[in-house]
Motif scaffolding. Sequence first.
Motif, PDB file in Angstrom:
ATOM      1  N   SER A  86      -2.635   5.877  -4.004  1.00  0.00           N
ATOM      2  CA  SER A  86      -1.401   5.774  -3.225  1.00  0.00           C
ATOM      3  C   SER A  86      -1.695   5.680  -1.732  1.00  0.00           C
ATOM      4  CB  SER A  86      -0.476   6.955  -3.523  1.00  0.00           C
ATOM      5  OG  SER A  86      -1.066   8.185  -3.170  1.00  0.00           O
ATOM      6  N   ILE A  87      -2.739   6.373  -1.272  1.00  0.00           N
ATOM      7  CA  ILE A  87      -3.116   6.289   0.143  1.00  0.00           C
ATOM      8  C   ILE A  87      -3.546   4.879   0.498  1.00  0.00           C
ATOM      9  CG2 ILE A  87      -4.823   7.034   1.857  1.00  0.00           C
ATOM     10  CD1 ILE A  87      -4.823   9.777   0.420  1.00  0.00           C
ATOM     11  N   LEU A  88      -4.404   4.279  -0.321  1.00  0.00           N
ATOM     12  CA  LEU A  88      -4.896   2.927  -0.026  1.00  0.00           C
ATOM     13  C   LEU A  88      -3.787   1.892  -0.176  1.00  0.00           C
ATOM     14  CD1 LEU A  88      -8.437   3.170  -1.637  1.00  0.00           C
ATOM     15  CD2 LEU A  88      -7.849   3.149   0.801  1.00  0.00           C
ATOM     16  N   TRP A  89      -2.842   2.126  -1.086  1.00  0.00           N
ATOM     17  CA  TRP A  89      -1.678   1.244  -1.154  1.00  0.00           C
ATOM     18  C   TRP A  89      -0.964   1.201   0.195  1.00  0.00           C
ATOM     19  CZ3 TRP A  89       0.967   3.055  -6.352  1.00  0.00           C
ATOM     20  CH2 TRP A  89       0.362   2.410  -7.426  1.00  0.00           C
ATOM     21  N   ASP A  90      -0.706   2.388   0.758  1.00  0.00           N
ATOM     22  CA  ASP A  90       0.034   2.454   2.016  1.00  0.00           C
ATOM     23  C   ASP A  90      -0.769   1.886   3.181  1.00  0.00           C
ATOM     24  OD1 ASP A  90       2.338   3.486   0.944  1.00  0.00           O
ATOM     25  OD2 ASP A  90       1.847   5.576   1.368  1.00  0.00           O
ATOM     26  N   LEU A  91      -2.069   2.140   3.211  1.00  0.00           N
ATOM     27  CA  LEU A  91      -2.890   1.594   4.292  1.00  0.00           C
ATOM     28  C   LEU A  91      -2.956   0.068   4.213  1.00  0.00           C
ATOM     29  CD1 LEU A  91      -5.796   4.208   4.416  1.00  0.00           C
ATOM     30  CD2 LEU A  91      -3.963   3.890   6.092  1.00  0.00           C
ATOM     31  N   ASN A  92      -3.033  -0.461   3.005  1.00  0.00           N
ATOM     32  CA  ASN A  92      -3.046  -1.914   2.862  1.00  0.00           C
ATOM     33  C   ASN A  92      -1.655  -2.516   3.083  1.00  0.00           C
ATOM     34  OD1 ASN A  92      -5.827  -2.855   2.231  1.00  0.00           O
ATOM     35  ND2 ASN A  92      -5.644  -1.322   0.630  1.00  0.00           N
ATOM     36  N   TYR A  93      -0.624  -1.736   2.813  1.00  0.00           N
ATOM     37  CA  TYR A  93       0.751  -2.124   3.155  1.00  0.00           C
ATOM     38  C   TYR A  93       0.820  -2.368   4.663  1.00  0.00           C
ATOM     39  CZ  TYR A  93       5.904  -1.641   2.578  1.00  0.00           C
ATOM     40  OH  TYR A  93       7.256  -1.840   2.510  1.00  0.00           O
ATOM     41  N   PHE A  94       0.250  -1.443   5.444  1.00  0.00           N
ATOM     42  CA  PHE A  94       0.191  -1.608   6.906  1.00  0.00           C
ATOM     43  C   PHE A  94      -0.634  -2.845   7.264  1.00  0.00           C
ATOM     44  CE2 PHE A  94      -2.800  -0.890  10.446  1.00  0.00           C
ATOM     45  CZ  PHE A  94      -1.918  -1.055  11.509  1.00  0.00           C
ATOM     46  N   LYS A  95      -1.786  -3.004   6.623  1.00  0.00           N
ATOM     47  CA  LYS A  95      -2.681  -4.112   6.980  1.00  0.00           C
ATOM     48  C   LYS A  95      -2.036  -5.466   6.713  1.00  0.00           C
ATOM     49  CE  LYS A  95      -6.176  -5.142   4.317  1.00  0.00           C
ATOM     50  NZ  LYS A  95      -7.472  -5.108   3.617  1.00  0.00           N
ATOM     51  N   TYR A  96      -1.473  -5.627   5.507  1.00  0.00           N
ATOM     52  CA  TYR A  96      -0.972  -6.939   5.116  1.00  0.00           C
ATOM     53  C   TYR A  96       0.430  -7.238   5.647  1.00  0.00           C
ATOM     54  CZ  TYR A  96      -4.962  -7.384   1.996  1.00  0.00           C
ATOM     55  OH  TYR A  96      -6.238  -7.478   1.506  1.00  0.00           O
TER      56      TYR A  96
END
Length: 483
Positions: free
Chosen positions: A149-159
């Motif tokens: 879930s953390i990496l989902w949110d960080l990649n949400y920010f990135k993309y």
Amino acid sequence: MNLLEALGKLYADYTGLPPATIVELPSSGSHRRYFRLAGEKKNMIGVSGTSVKENSAFMYMAAHFRSKGLPVPEVYCLSADRLFYLQEDLGDMLLFHAIEKGRWSCVFDEDERLLLRKTITMLPRIQVVGAEGFDFAQCYPQPAFDSRSILWDLNYFKYCFLKATGMDFQENRLEDDFGRMCETLLEDETSTFLYRDFQSRNVIIRDGEPYFIDFQGGRRGPVYYDVASFLWQAKASYPPALRESLLNDYIGALQQYMPVDGTNFRRRLRHFVLFRTLQVLGAYGFRGYFEKKPHFIQSIPYALDNLRELLAEDYPEYPYLSDVLRRLTELKQFSDERKKRMLTVKIVSFAYKKGIPNDPSGNGGGFVFDCRAINNPGKYERYNAFTGLDEPVVRFLEDDGEIVVFLKHVYTLVEASVKRYIERGFTHLMICFGCTGGQHRSVYCAQQLAEHLHARYDVKINLIHREQNTEYDFEPASRAHTE
């Protein structure tokens, strides 16, 4: 059967009578839609959700929290296809609206502060008491705050945000720091409930007390996340002193349930504040750039202000991410917008015999300081060729000492206003210094104040020595003021 018919039938089946009116309420950031159904017996809120699993999660959580005595809406019934449900109508007064005057002025009155204290001190009950006997397998889409879930949110920010700006960055180095952030956020084992979107738009005030809504995205997770969500909500505009006071209130309330080391809590919290800020920017990017919702575009500058504030203190754990974020905040599309909202301090020296300067901003003027009581170098012929910018006059005034004491008081008064103007989002402040000829004392004071403010505050300064026909601009130093 269309949506309104389905909600009307659900209401009629539950109450025995059809609703008199069905009115759609303003939409939120999700795809859920809310309606007020009014009838002879009672008003209810009808919810249309697109996810059966999310609706089921909310039903379970609401029932569990009510069994624990927590202030959440009662859910009355669910449609057979589990796409619609009816819940208690708690009214329309969101905490976000109840503190509107404070958000606009950055001056929160006692009533607003009381509502904020009630809300933040209730949070530990939700997190700790709400977790007792809670079946986290009922959560949607994840049962726990974990690496995925953390990496989902960080990649949400990135993309959805970072790439949408067009900024160049090295994706592999960014992913390395994402991995380190993930490890940091998961350092603590926890059994508490993480609300996930705990902020003032998800709190309803009824009879002066907070009630909590929109917790269906909750899961097992650390307490820091919700504190970061609430106290660093982008458009809440809590001044630092109020935020610190509310944080102390929260820690005091949490200590009723578990031991808390305040220093360590703050150290851990700042990582969650950064993470939550990135998650919020990702959401704003998706809802704003891709779904074209103006509310989210308008919120981006506030989230970036939070990010600038966070980056004033280094994050050595994430060196490349920190570099990317600093470059991000200075992108032209964001820095130009920030400059539009930045305070401009106009400082003018003048001669009283030629009149007090007008304020071109239309705000009616600001401070006017009379320098004529200070020992005047103009009495001495040897200073006639000089101004308050020249070394002989500077030495005369500073050796005499009166002007030093005078300016000390000026700094105290002006700095108090500058800080409040910045907090309240004001864009113009005018400060004038007058003396007999507008050549020595007023020029010295105006120059000293301009340099003093430039060294301490991120503001634009326009310095005018009117009688000398000179004008200077001091560009913002882009530094955070610290006490």
